[in-house]
Design an enzyme around this catalytic site. Structure first.
Site, PDB file in Angstrom:
ATOM      1  N   GLU A 156      -4.225  -3.448 -13.364  1.00  0.00           N
ATOM      2  CA  GLU A 156      -3.339  -2.134 -13.475  1.00  0.00           C
ATOM      3  C   GLU A 156      -2.437  -1.877 -12.135  1.00  0.00           C
ATOM      4  OE1 GLU A 156      -5.118   0.861 -15.332  1.00  0.00           O
ATOM      5  OE2 GLU A 156      -5.897  -0.215 -16.875  1.00  0.00           O
ATOM      6  N   GLY A 160      -6.028  -3.507  -8.951  1.00  0.00           N
ATOM      7  CA  GLY A 160      -5.913  -4.753  -8.627  1.00  0.00           C
ATOM      8  C   GLY A 160      -7.097  -5.482  -8.225  1.00  0.00           C
ATOM      9  N   GLY A 370      10.466 -33.445   4.961  1.00  0.00           N
ATOM     10  CA  GLY A 370      11.660 -33.119   6.117  1.00  0.00           C
ATOM     11  C   GLY A 370      12.508 -32.048   5.579  1.00  0.00           C
ATOM     12  N   GLU A 394      -6.661 -14.060 -10.159  1.00  0.00           N
ATOM     13  CA  GLU A 394      -7.853 -13.948 -10.671  1.00  0.00           C
ATOM     14  C   GLU A 394      -8.768 -13.756  -9.297  1.00  0.00           C
ATOM     15  OE1 GLU A 394      -9.264 -16.687 -13.572  1.00  0.00           O
ATOM     16  OE2 GLU A 394      -7.015 -16.923 -14.197  1.00  0.00           O
ATOM     17  N   GLY A 395      -8.559 -12.619  -8.695  1.00  0.00           N
ATOM     18  CA  GLY A 395      -9.154 -12.395  -7.451  1.00  0.00           C
ATOM     19  C   GLY A 395      -8.534 -12.973  -6.131  1.00  0.00           C
TER      20      GLY A 395
HETATM   21  N1  CAA Z   1     -21.424 -11.221 -13.307  1.00  0.00           N
HETATM   22  C1  CAA Z   1     -22.041 -10.047 -14.091  1.00  0.00           C
HETATM   23  N2  CAA Z   1     -22.122  -8.781 -13.608  1.00  0.00           N
HETATM   24  C2  CAA Z   1     -21.519  -8.509 -12.248  1.00  0.00           C
HETATM   25  C3  CAA Z   1     -20.669  -9.551 -11.653  1.00  0.00           C
HETATM   26  C4  CAA Z   1     -20.857 -10.975 -12.123  1.00  0.00           C
HETATM   27  N3  CAA Z   1     -20.245 -11.824 -11.465  1.00  0.00           N
HETATM   28  N4  CAA Z   1     -20.157  -8.965 -10.628  1.00  0.00           N
HETATM   29  C5  CAA Z   1     -20.320  -7.732 -10.731  1.00  0.00           C
HETATM   30  N5  CAA Z   1     -21.190  -7.365 -11.988  1.00  0.00           N
HETATM   31  C6  CAA Z   1     -21.812  -6.135 -12.035  1.00  0.00           C
HETATM   32  C7  CAA Z   1     -22.698  -5.546 -11.148  1.00  0.00           C
HETATM   33  O1  CAA Z   1     -24.233  -6.024 -11.362  1.00  0.00           O
HETATM   34  C8  CAA Z   1     -22.572  -4.110 -11.447  1.00  0.00           C
HETATM   35  O2  CAA Z   1     -23.392  -3.936 -12.553  1.00  0.00           O
HETATM   36  P1  CAA Z   1     -24.297  -2.222 -12.582  1.00  0.00           P
HETATM   37  O3  CAA Z   1     -23.500  -1.151 -12.439  1.00  0.00           O
HETATM   38  O4  CAA Z   1     -24.931  -2.692 -13.893  1.00  0.00           O
HETATM   39  O5  CAA Z   1     -25.346  -2.394 -11.433  1.00  0.00           O
HETATM   40  C9  CAA Z   1     -21.188  -4.038 -11.721  1.00  0.00           C
HETATM   41  O6  CAA Z   1     -20.816  -5.165 -12.321  1.00  0.00           O
HETATM   42  C10 CAA Z   1     -20.306  -3.468 -10.702  1.00  0.00           C
HETATM   43  O7  CAA Z   1     -20.403  -4.518  -9.612  1.00  0.00           O
HETATM   44  P2  CAA Z   1     -20.058  -4.169  -8.185  1.00  0.00           P
HETATM   45  O8  CAA Z   1     -20.664  -2.941  -7.403  1.00  0.00           O
HETATM   46  O9  CAA Z   1     -20.116  -5.675  -7.389  1.00  0.00           O
HETATM   47  O10 CAA Z   1     -18.265  -3.937  -8.135  1.00  0.00           O
HETATM   48  P3  CAA Z   1     -17.272  -3.544  -7.183  1.00  0.00           P
HETATM   49  O11 CAA Z   1     -16.518  -2.419  -7.921  1.00  0.00           O
HETATM   50  O12 CAA Z   1     -17.809  -3.442  -5.888  1.00  0.00           O
HETATM   51  O13 CAA Z   1     -16.442  -4.836  -7.548  1.00  0.00           O
HETATM   52  C11 CAA Z   1     -15.234  -6.929  -7.075  1.00  0.00           C
HETATM   53  C12 CAA Z   1     -16.615  -5.963  -6.955  1.00  0.00           C
HETATM   54  C13 CAA Z   1     -15.909  -8.163  -6.955  1.00  0.00           C
HETATM   55  C14 CAA Z   1     -14.423  -6.426  -5.926  1.00  0.00           C
HETATM   56  C15 CAA Z   1     -14.619  -6.972  -8.403  1.00  0.00           C
HETATM   57  O14 CAA Z   1     -13.833  -5.793  -8.670  1.00  0.00           O
HETATM   58  C16 CAA Z   1     -13.536  -8.079  -8.525  1.00  0.00           C
HETATM   59  O15 CAA Z   1     -13.685  -9.196  -8.760  1.00  0.00           O
HETATM   60  N6  CAA Z   1     -12.212  -7.640  -8.007  1.00  0.00           N
HETATM   61  C17 CAA Z   1     -11.197  -8.799  -8.462  1.00  0.00           C
HETATM   62  C18 CAA Z   1     -10.644  -8.519  -9.734  1.00  0.00           C
HETATM   63  C19 CAA Z   1      -9.768  -9.605 -10.290  1.00  0.00           C
HETATM   64  O16 CAA Z   1     -10.270 -11.029 -10.092  1.00  0.00           O
HETATM   65  N7  CAA Z   1      -8.743  -9.506 -11.015  1.00  0.00           N
HETATM   66  C20 CAA Z   1      -7.801 -10.384 -11.288  1.00  0.00           C
HETATM   67  C21 CAA Z   1      -7.521 -10.270 -13.123  1.00  0.00           C
HETATM   68  S1  CAA Z   1      -7.032 -11.614 -13.826  1.00  0.00           S
HETATM   69  C22 CAA Z   1      -5.658 -11.903 -13.174  1.00  0.00           C
HETATM   70  O17 CAA Z   1      -5.111 -12.189 -11.897  1.00  0.00           O
HETATM   71  C23 CAA Z   1      -4.375 -11.738 -13.839  1.00  0.00           C
HETATM   72  C24 CAA Z   1      -4.072 -13.225 -14.688  1.00  0.00           C
HETATM   73  O18 CAA Z   1      -3.439 -12.833 -15.878  1.00  0.00           O
HETATM   74  C25 CAA Z   1      -4.321 -14.399 -14.306  1.00  0.00           C
END
Ligand code: CAA
Length: 444
Positions: A156, A160, A370, A394-395
């Site tokens: 959103e 992001g 070039g 996708e991140g």
């Molecule tokens: N598998 C399962 N569970 C997971 C996980 C995983 N890989 N990663 C985190 N979790 C769980 C954690 O265990 C935690 O669970 P509990 O609350 O039960 O403990 C919960 O999720 C929260 O985890 P974090 O504290 O690690 O979360 P965070 O807020 O610190 O975020 C982040 C971590 C890695 C930054 C994540 O927000 C992220 O990946 N951000 C990027 C998002 C993204 O990729 N967006 C792209 C969307 S798609 C797109 O690009 C558009 C398109 O159409 C192509």
């Protein structure tokens, strides 16, 4: 059992057989022996469509920024939309490996078509991983046969990288969920019939705040908003989605349980990121091929530029990086299909490495071309434009580094035995101390 569940029960070499008859006469993949017959079957089908149908149309759809329905039809007719979907739901029972092989081939010809295909895996993984049997039976067969396209609505405007900060909400009202809010950067939006939407269902909860809800084109209150004008991947739409008291039946709550949406989104991204890596790696491989052919044909100073060592150095570095990226993509895909405990880290590493590599390689390919490379009537600048987004969506690669580092640190517990060999202020800090520590640990 299909391979996406991450239970660890699917053998990593399921279906493996040594192919003594495999040839690599076209020089494209020297390691065909490592693939199953199914892997090669789907890769070859994708390669045929990429060469015959996608490449001749790539510039037209890039220019017009329109969805290439004729390419969708060809992919559907070849059965490619079913490669990651289990047989019991109308697919071919492959996994992330087959997905990556198809995406690589398509992206060699057009990075936009690579994501046009792969985004259907991103959209359908939540249903595959967490849907009820009824939801799987209702949605997966029509995705597998290419009749319906699907998109993934997580991001959103204010959310992001901070995906858990999303604000779109859904509240229960009788037999329905009522959604309000907007999504940003939804790839495939508008073309897609089905949407995996992440929304806040419990604002008071910290860890169970978000749920996934399936929304269909035509649901009351659901509208496709602004279509973005993009630098690359121009044949696939990226749009805003709007929900204005959008009512969907209660049975569209993914898995029938609220509060697991963020986990499902993360699990989905783990399995989808190797697909982005494959898109990037395919783009890099395609750019390298074009640059190599160009270098053998373009003459300067009375000789093909491929005879000059500075061009050779560029090509050699590009080729080595493409191959390193390719092997990391395949390793991550195999980790996903095997449900390996390291799959989150492997997926992030493949995405990080392959997409940064693709940006460098496609930029160098323009350099080999070039002045012509900078011009739109040559095919190469599109590779560089298409590659850029792979470092972002996708991140972002900054998020991938975060994920990799967090997992490394989590795994550090396994390496406790090494601490004795690292002289730190509160540890033994001379060689004599270390020898004493080693003797003590041997005696223990
Ligand atoms: N598998 C399962 N569970 C997971 C996980 C995983 N890989 N990663 C985190 N979790 C769980 C954690 O265990 C935690 O669970 P509990 O609350 O039960 O403990 C919960 O999720 C929260 O985890 P974090 O504290 O690690 O979360 P965070 O807020 O610190 O975020 C982040 C971590 C890695 C930054 C994540 O927000 C992220 O990946 N951000 C990027 C998002 C993204 O990729 N967006 C792209 C969307 S798609 C797109 O690009 C558009 C398109 O159409 C192509």
């Amino acid at each position: 059992m299909h391979r996406l569940g991450g239970t660890g029960r699917a053998p990593i070499l399921a279906g493996f057989r040594w192919r003594s008859d495999a040839t690599s006469a076209d020089g494209r993949c020297p390691l065909d022996q490592l693939f199953t017959a199914e892997n090669l079957h789907w890769r070859d089908k994708a390669r045929d469509i990429a060469d015959r149908i996608v490449r001749p149309l790539a510039a037209k759809y890039d220019r017009e920024q329109e969805y290439p329905w004729e390419i969708r039809d060809a992919l559907a007719e070849a059965g490619l939309f079913g490669v990651w979907i289990p047989k019991e739901f109308g697919g071919h029972g492959g996994g992330v490996m087959d997905l990556c092989l198809v995406v690589e081939e398509l992206s060699r010809a057009c990075g936009g078509v690579g994501v046009l295909f792969a985004v259907n895996a991103l959209g359908s993984f939540p249903i595959l991983l967490a849907g009820t049997d009824e939801q799987k039976a209702a949605y997966l067969p029509s995705i597998a046969n290419g009749e319906k396209l699907i998109a993934f609505g997580l991001s959103e405007r204010p959310a992001g990288s901070d995906a858990s900060g999303l604000l779109t909400n859904a509240v229960e009202d009788g037999d329905h969920w009522v959604l309000n809010g907007s999504k940003k950067w939804t790839t495939n939006g508008g073309a897609a019939d089905i949407y995996s939407i992440f929304a806040v269902t419990d604002p008071a909860s910290k860890s169970r705040r978000i749920s996934a809800i399936i929304v269909e084109k035509g649901d009351p209150g659901f509208e496709i908003g602004r279509k973005e004008d993009k630098m690359g991947i121009r044949c696939v739409p990226v749009v805003e989605l709007h929900f204005d008291n959008c009512r969907v039946p209660k049975n569209r709550l993914l898995g029938g349980r609220a509060g697991l949406g963020f986990k499902h989104a993360m699990m989905t991204l783990d399995r989808a990121r190797p697909g982005v890596a494959a898109q990037a790696m395919g783009l890099a491989a395609g750019a390298l091929e074009l640059a190599t052919v160009y270098a053998t044909q373009r003459k300067q100073f009375g000789a093909p530029i491929s005879s000059f060592q500075m061009i050779q150095q560029l090509l050699a570095d590009m080729a080595s990086n493409v191959e390193a990226g390719r092997q990391l993509v395949y390793a991550a895909a195999r980790a996903c299909d095997a449900g390996a405990p390291e799959l989150t880290k492997m997926a992030a590493m493949s995405k990080l490495f392959a997409t940064d590599m693709a940006m460098r390689v496609t930029t160098d390919a323009v350099q080999v071309f070039g002045g012509y490379g900078f011009m739109k009537d040559y095919p190469i600048e599109k590779f560089m434009r298409d590659a850029k987004i792979t470092q972002i969506y996708e991140g972002t690669n900054q998020v991938q580094r975060l994920v990799i580092a967090r997992n490394l640190i989590k795994e550090a517990g396994r390496l406790d035995h090494l601490a004795a060999f690292i002289p730190l202020p509160d540890h033994p800090n001379t060689l004599e101390d270390l020898a004493r520590a080693e003797r003590a640990s041997a005696d223990a």
